[in-house]
Enzyme design. Structure first.
Site, PDB file in Angstrom:
ATOM      1  N   ASP A  50       9.641 -21.452  -8.346  1.00 18.38           N
ATOM      2  CA  ASP A  50       9.150 -20.905  -7.072  1.00 18.38           C
ATOM      3  C   ASP A  50       9.143 -21.911  -5.920  1.00 18.38           C
ATOM      4  OD1 ASP A  50       8.755 -18.600  -8.506  1.00 18.38           O
ATOM      5  OD2 ASP A  50       6.639 -18.358  -7.999  1.00 18.38           O
ATOM      6  N   CYS A 109      12.168 -15.171 -11.908  1.00 20.61           N
ATOM      7  CA  CYS A 109      12.218 -16.136 -13.012  1.00 20.61           C
ATOM      8  C   CYS A 109      13.217 -15.785 -14.117  1.00 20.61           C
ATOM      9  CB  CYS A 109      10.829 -16.270 -13.631  1.00 20.61           C
ATOM     10  SG  CYS A 109       9.517 -16.624 -12.442  1.00 20.61           S
ATOM     11  N   LYS A 169       8.869 -24.035 -19.374  1.00 21.24           N
ATOM     12  CA  LYS A 169       8.733 -22.572 -19.360  1.00 21.24           C
ATOM     13  C   LYS A 169       9.997 -21.873 -19.861  1.00 21.24           C
ATOM     14  CE  LYS A 169       8.464 -18.959 -15.795  1.00 21.24           C
ATOM     15  NZ  LYS A 169       8.065 -18.663 -14.407  1.00 21.24           N
ATOM     16  N   HIS A 204      10.359 -18.016 -20.759  1.00 28.07           N
ATOM     17  CA  HIS A 204      10.403 -16.736 -20.038  1.00 28.07           C
ATOM     18  C   HIS A 204      11.689 -15.937 -20.262  1.00 28.07           C
ATOM     19  CE1 HIS A 204       8.802 -14.476 -16.241  1.00 28.07           C
ATOM     20  NE2 HIS A 204       8.671 -13.790 -17.379  1.00 28.07           N
ATOM     21  N   HIS A 236       4.786 -22.673  -9.393  1.00 28.62           N
ATOM     22  CA  HIS A 236       4.384 -21.269  -9.562  1.00 28.62           C
ATOM     23  C   HIS A 236       2.859 -21.168  -9.565  1.00 28.62           C
ATOM     24  CE1 HIS A 236       4.119 -17.258 -11.326  1.00 28.62           C
ATOM     25  NE2 HIS A 236       5.437 -17.136 -11.313  1.00 28.62           N
ATOM     26  N   ASP A 289      14.305 -22.012  -9.299  1.00 34.56           N
ATOM     27  CA  ASP A 289      14.745 -20.774  -9.958  1.00 34.56           C
ATOM     28  C   ASP A 289      14.825 -19.592  -9.009  1.00 34.56           C
ATOM     29  OD1 ASP A 289      11.998 -20.434  -9.617  1.00 34.56           O
ATOM     30  OD2 ASP A 289      11.724 -19.426 -11.543  1.00 34.56           O
ATOM     31  N   ASN A 290      14.149 -19.675  -7.872  1.00 34.59           N
ATOM     32  CA  ASN A 290      14.199 -18.627  -6.855  1.00 34.59           C
ATOM     33  C   ASN A 290      13.514 -19.144  -5.599  1.00 34.59           C
ATOM     34  OD1 ASN A 290      12.014 -17.289  -9.181  1.00 34.59           O
ATOM     35  ND2 ASN A 290      11.192 -17.916  -7.202  1.00 34.59           N
ATOM     36  N   LYS A 327      10.622 -14.804  -2.340  1.00 34.09           N
ATOM     37  CA  LYS A 327      10.813 -14.544  -3.769  1.00 34.09           C
ATOM     38  C   LYS A 327      10.760 -13.039  -4.040  1.00 34.09           C
ATOM     39  CE  LYS A 327       8.471 -15.085  -8.218  1.00 34.09           C
ATOM     40  NZ  LYS A 327       7.375 -15.735  -8.966  1.00 34.09           N
TER      41      LYS A 327
END
Length: 586
Positions: free
Chosen positions: A72, A109, A163, A165, A256, A314-315, A332
């Site tokens: 994030d 994510c 992480k 996910h 995040h 990641d975003n 996001k």
């Protein structure tokens, strides 16, 4: 044809009319890689220069690969993009490497992580919609070969810290079953940075810290996760032989939400009035220090000279949680540039053009074929990749083999009320959420998501204030947007009405991609996922044996029911019923 890097032929891009139009609007000056000065020496712990190894800087076989994925981080939230948040480590590594300034990921994510590890778009893994929820019996499909699996084939030691996910409902979905020799981190998308507990909904709470396939109770000392993960990375590097190649995937939880950070990192940010932005700044400062410590460990233990360090978010950032994507549009979870254009760079002594800025088109799927090729691995011809080998683009400043990106097609996202086939010229239903980039052009349909621009001054005490946002009210019924991203990276001028032929060409490209899509995997939640049924821990709950027993029991019940019906029918006919049949299904 197979999708993939320069070694694998791409599928032909239809519509030469598009190419002609795009060529006319080409801004070649923005598509070259500009070079900066290179003038730094390696330094060991404490800043002491390290002795140069023989042949330092010369390409060797099978480099150590360090992939660092932040969570994030907003496009503006790095020092070299003008942020008020200090990131000296990221700034230095990027300045001495190659900054990727036309680099794209996915808006959330799971999608970004799945595309990194498979080299495939979401439409080719079934993960087109949203993220994998903790209670869903879902994971990255097991028939997809992963990046660590391919690297293991050519002798790499593979380790993941951070992480995951990508799903965990069954044991086969766990990181150690998908190619990693070791795993230390969390399975879910978020959680407390200190206690590692996560509640998915009221009463559905559990512990989420793992060492390989088991809850890491014994390894949990209450340390802030960014620091804890860094310590684990240091341990791995200290115990591994640097003479053998290693793939280290470090997927930090930061930045995040929840917004948590050790107190000392707030020191330089007391002047930030907005509490969320202040906490976010402290978290990013801690992350920057962590990456410095990882870099020092690479140098200390003898990996650095033959290593490739890749850094990526990641975003895009989430303004309501302190992130900033200014001057990009959106956030996001959206397909505006603020959701998918990411901070990214490559740092390595093996780069030929160190200290450069690359504005060639790069996507997160490209790492799969690029890294396998660098590792001297092989990609099977039957693997239909969407990524390209872009190492020469990054290292030598050559043109990117990539000319398009399918940002996504999500057939089950909330449909745009006024979308229709008519609005899509009979080519595409514009009610469907989708986004595609072809050369300079970007097309969006359906509901692209929150579309405001959020400038830095919007972060007041109460949070990002909509009164300070730049907002656009679209005409009623609008479900198609077209932008020339090279000329208008902030998506301020919609060109869909001016260039209908370009819109049609991109809609046809969307339609072609959609023909290759696999069904969406987004199952309803499974009550067996409740951590209370698993010792208070989030973890695999689906048992193959249970499924088989349930199936066998169901078959037995159906057979018994069928025999009872047969028995009744025979009695009606006045026939006797054999003893053997009476026992059937028993």
């Amino acid at each position: 044809m197979a999708r993939g890097g320069r070694r694998w032929p791409r599928r032909p891009c239809p519509g030469r009319m598009v190419a002609a139009v795009l060529a006319g609007l080409s801004l070649l000056s923005l598509l070259t890689c500009g070079y900066l000065a290179w003038g730094s020496r390696r330094a060991g712990p404490g800043g002491t220069p390290l002795a140069e190894e023989p042949g330092a800087g010369a390409p060797r076989s099978q480099p150590h690969i360090i992939f660092i994925l932040a969570d994030d981080q907003g496009f503006r939230d790095v020092g070299y993009h003008g942020s008020e948040i200090r990131t000296p480590t990221l700034d230095k590594l990027a300045a001495e490497g190659v900054k990727l300034e036309n680099y794209y990921v996915q808006p959330m994510c799971t999608p970004s992580r799945s595309q990194l590890i498979t080299g495939k778009y979401q439409i080719h893994t079934g993960l087109q919609h949203s993220i994998i929820r903790p209670t869903q019996p879902n994971c990255l499909p097991l028939d997809n070969v992963t990046l660590p699996q391919k690297l293991k084939e050519v002798g790499y030691s593979t380790h993941m810290v951070g992480k995951w996910h990508l799903g965990f409902y069954r044991r086969e979905c766990m990181p150690t079953q998908r190619g990693f020799d070791s795993f230390f981190g969390s399975l879910l998308g978020s959680g407390d940075y200190y206690t590692h507990f996560k509640c998915d909904s009221p009463g559905i709470c559990g512990y989420d810290l793992y060492e390989n396939d088991n809850a890491a109770w014994d390894h949990d000392t209450g340390i802030y996760s960014t620091q804890m993960y860094t310590q684990k990375v240091q341990q791995i590097l200290a115990s591994h032989n640097p003479g053998k190649p290693i793939f280290l995937y470090i997927a930090y939880q930061a930045v995040h939400s929840p917004l948590q950070a050790p107190g000392r990192y707030f020191e330089h940010y007391r002047s930030i009035n907005n509490i969320n932005r202040r906490r976010y700044a402290a978290m990013l400062a801690c992350l920057d220090e962590a990456i410095n410590n990882v870099t020092l460990a690479l140098k200390k233990y003898g990996y650095y000279e033959n290593s490739i360090i890749i850094y990526s978010s990641d975003n895009g950032g989430q303004p309501m949680a302190g992130g900033s994507n200014w001057p990009l549009r959106g956030s996001k979870g959206t397909y505006w540039e603020g959701g998918i254009r990411a901070v990214g760079f490559v740092h390595s002594p093996l780069l030929k053009n160190k200290g450069s800025v690359c504005k060639e088109l790069v996507h997160i799927t490209d790492w799969f074929p690029t890294l396998i090729t660098l590792a001297e691995g092989q990609i099977d011809e039957d693997i239909q990749l969407d990524g390209y080998d872009i190492w020469e683009t990054i290292s030598e400043g050559r043109r990117s083999p990539r000319v398009d990106i399918l940002h996504n097609i999500d057939p089950i996202y909330t449909k745009a009320k006024n979308g229709s086939w008519a609005a899509g010229y009979g080519i595409w239903n514009t009610a469907i959420q989708s986004a595609i980039r072809v050369n300079h052009w970007k097309l969006l349909t359906g509901n692209p998501g929150y579309s405001d621009w959020v400038p830095p001054q919007a972060f007041s005490n109460a949070g990002p204030n909509r009164w300070h946002n730049e907002r656009v009210s679209w005409s009623a019924g609008k479900t198609v947007w077209l932008f020339n991203i090279t000329a208008d990276p902030y998506e301020r001028v919609d060109l869909s009405a001016r260039y209908p032929d370009v819109v049609k060409q991109l809609l046809r490209r969307l339609s072609q991609f959609n023909k290759t899509a696999v069904p969406v995997r987004y199952p309803p939640k499974d009550p067996r996922s409740n951590p209370k049924l698993n010792g208070g821990v989030w973890g695999p709950w689906f048992k193959e044996d249970e499924k088989k027993k349930k199936s066998d029991k169901s078959k037995g019940a159906n057979k018994q029911k069928k025999n009872k019906n047969k028995k009744k029918a025979n009695r009606k006919k006045g026939q006797s019923f054999p003893c053997r049949s009476r026992l059937a299904g028993g």
